[in-house]
Design a protein around this motif. Structure first.
Motif, short mmCIF file in Angstrom:
data_model
loop_
_atom_site.label_atom_id
_atom_site.label_comp_id
_atom_site.label_asym_id
_atom_site.label_seq_id
_atom_site.Cartn_x
_atom_site.Cartn_y
_atom_site.Cartn_z
N UNK A 71 0.54 -1.56 -0.16
CA UNK A 71 -0.02 -0.35 0.13
C UNK A 71 1.08 0.93 -0.26
N UNK A 72 2.26 1.21 0.01
CA UNK A 72 3.30 2.10 -0.05
C UNK A 72 3.56 3.07 1.19
N UNK A 73 3.00 1.90 2.19
CA UNK A 73 3.20 1.98 3.95
C UNK A 73 4.59 1.76 4.30
N UNK A 74 5.60 3.17 4.91
CA UNK A 74 6.25 2.81 5.14
C UNK A 74 6.88 2.92 6.87
N UNK A 75 7.59 1.61 7.09
CA UNK A 75 7.83 1.33 8.71
C UNK A 75 9.56 0.95 8.59
N UNK A 76 9.88 1.30 9.57
CA UNK A 76 11.61 1.84 9.98
C UNK A 76 11.74 0.86 11.23
N UNK A 77 12.78 -0.18 11.24
CA UNK A 77 12.37 -1.20 11.93
C UNK A 77 14.25 -0.98 12.57
N UNK A 78 14.27 -0.82 13.99
CA UNK A 78 15.59 -0.82 14.37
C UNK A 78 16.15 -1.55 16.09
N UNK A 79 17.11 -2.56 15.99
CA UNK A 79 17.44 -2.91 16.65
C UNK A 79 18.22 -2.88 17.79
N UNK A 80 17.83 -3.16 19.28
CA UNK A 80 18.80 -2.09 20.43
C UNK A 80 20.58 -2.74 20.63
N UNK A 81 21.13 -2.22 20.49
CA UNK A 81 21.88 -2.96 20.28
C UNK A 81 22.37 -3.78 21.68
N UNK A 82 22.02 -3.28 23.00
CA UNK A 82 22.02 -3.60 23.92
C UNK A 82 20.33 -5.01 23.97
N UNK A 83 19.73 -4.85 24.07
CA UNK A 83 18.86 -6.18 24.93
C UNK A 83 18.39 -6.63 23.54
N UNK A 84 18.31 -5.91 22.34
CA UNK A 84 18.04 -7.15 21.13
C UNK A 84 16.85 -6.59 20.87
N UNK A 85 15.92 -5.19 21.56
CA UNK A 85 14.49 -5.15 21.08
C UNK A 85 14.53 -4.23 19.35
N UNK A 86 13.08 -4.94 19.31
CA UNK A 86 13.01 -4.23 17.80
C UNK A 86 12.01 -2.66 17.91
N UNK A 87 12.26 -2.19 17.83
CA UNK A 87 11.48 -0.84 17.87
C UNK A 87 10.92 -0.26 15.89
N UNK A 88 9.75 -0.42 16.03
CA UNK A 88 9.02 0.06 14.61
C UNK A 88 8.32 1.16 14.56
N UNK A 89 8.75 2.23 13.73
CA UNK A 89 8.22 3.20 13.74
C UNK A 89 7.31 3.53 13.14
N UNK A 90 6.03 4.33 12.39
CA UNK A 90 5.05 3.63 11.49
C UNK A 90 5.36 5.18 10.89
N UNK A 91 5.49 5.28 9.30
CA UNK A 91 5.84 6.83 9.02
C UNK A 91 4.83 6.89 8.81
N UNK A 92 4.12 8.52 9.17
CA UNK A 92 3.44 9.25 9.08
C UNK A 92 3.53 9.25 7.35
N UNK A 93 4.85 10.84 7.12
CA UNK A 93 4.87 11.60 6.24
C UNK A 93 6.50 11.26 5.84
N UNK A 94 6.47 11.41 4.01
CA UNK A 94 8.58 10.82 3.38
C UNK A 94 9.27 11.37 4.54
N UNK A 95 8.45 12.43 4.90
CA UNK A 95 10.30 13.59 5.53
C UNK A 95 10.56 13.00 6.65
N UNK A 96 9.62 12.53 7.16
CA UNK A 96 9.76 11.64 8.62
C UNK A 96 10.96 10.41 8.11
N UNK A 97 11.00 10.23 7.97
CA UNK A 97 12.13 8.91 7.07
C UNK A 97 13.47 9.75 7.28
N UNK A 98 13.39 10.47 6.85
CA UNK A 98 14.79 11.51 7.05
C UNK A 98 15.64 11.99 8.26
N UNK A 99 14.05 12.02 9.09
CA UNK A 99 14.82 12.30 10.53
C UNK A 99 14.96 11.19 11.49
N UNK A 100 14.05 10.01 10.88
CA UNK A 100 14.00 8.66 11.77
C UNK A 100 15.50 8.52 11.66
#
Lengths: 156, 140
Positions: A71-100
């Protein structure tokens, strides 16, 4: 007698074509072509693909996963180096990708960015996200095919 | 004895007789040195991107065109990914510095693009350029 009174005309030379305005005409032609010509310039976003079989294993905490779904939705997943927990960020507007991405890169400049785009996603969304990655000065960007979709024979 | 000064009027002129020759020489030079693009390609609307860069060496560029329905052409021939791989492999042998410019329509599904990218990997044509237009104005 009458003949001798007649005034001789001309110098005896042949007829001349006036060439004084030739330069003007030629320059007019040059200016016309200079203003109407459109130069084909190849522009775009560059990427160097990896060679086949040159897959390198990177630990998950060193990868910032950017996913684009059908659907063209963007999702950014980051794995924490210590806890290995995954942080998922839903992107609402495209410029948010750059900020993240800039935020994550400031924490770890060695972070590799894996752009995973679904086969059914619009190409323009992929370009928008890729543009944001380029704008964030990310050096290590890879295009990853979505598992299970490879060679699926056309977009789904 | 009185000397009579003879007044000589000198008029300076720029000779313009050869201007036409120079101009026509310029026209002939541009006519001879211009390379016309014979490839027609497909009708595409390129996506826009802010970080659009220019490819400096045009002679290394080979274009692949893709319209919004996924039809793909190389050298104005309709091709499938398998053919792209063989055509591009030949081009890489001719010129290892070849840059593939993918002129894909903004509305095409990414699946068609990824198939072409896989074919380019098979052909070892690894330098790829996603053709875009410079985005003007802000906003995303």
């Amino acid at each position: 007698m009458a003949l001798s009174l007649r005034k001789k005309r001309g110098t005896g030379g042949g007829p001349n074509i006036p060439t004084a305005s030739m330069g003007d005409i030629a320059f007019l032609i040059i200016i016309f072509f200079m203003t109407t010509s459109i130069f084909a310039r190849d522009k775009g976003l560059k990427i160097v693909l990896p060679e086949k079989g040159e897959d390198t294993k990177v630990p998950p905490e060193m990868i910032l996963q950017v996913d684009v779904n059908q659907g063209g939705n963007v999702l950014i997943t980051f794995t924490e180096p210590v806890t290995k927990a995954k942080q998922v960020t839903f992107i609402k507007t495209i410029p948010e990708v750059r900020e993240q991405v800039m935020m994550r890169l400031s924490q770890n400049p060695q972070l590799a960015i894996s752009l995973r785009v679904s086969r059914g996603a619009p190409y323009s969304t992929m370009i928008d996200v890729f543009d944001q990655l380029k704008l964030s000065n990310a050096q290590r960007i890879s295009l990853t095919p979505v598992k299970g979709e490879e060679g699926a024979g056309g977009p789904q | 004895m009185k000397r009579i000064a003879v007044r000589r009027e000198t008029q300076s002129e720029i000779p313009t007789a050869s201007t036409a020759d120079i101009a026509f020489l310029l026209i002939i030079f541009f006519m001879v040195s211009t390379v016309f693009s014979t490839e027609q390609g497909l009708k595409v609307v390129l996506p826009q991107a802010e970080s659009t860069e220019r490819i400096l060496k045009r002679r290394n560029v080979t274009s692949i065109w893709m319209d919004k329905t996924g039809r793909t052409t190389v050298n104005d021939n309709l091709v499938n990914p398998a053919v792209i791989a063989s055509v591009m492999a030949e081009k890489v042998i001719e010129n290892p510095e070849v840059v593939v410019s993918l002129q894909a329509d903004q509305d095409v599904s990414y699946g068609y693009v990824t198939d072409v990218l896989e074919a380019l990997k098979d052909a070892r044509a690894l330098k790829v350029n996603f053709a875009t237009q410079q985005k003007t104005g802000g906003g995303g």
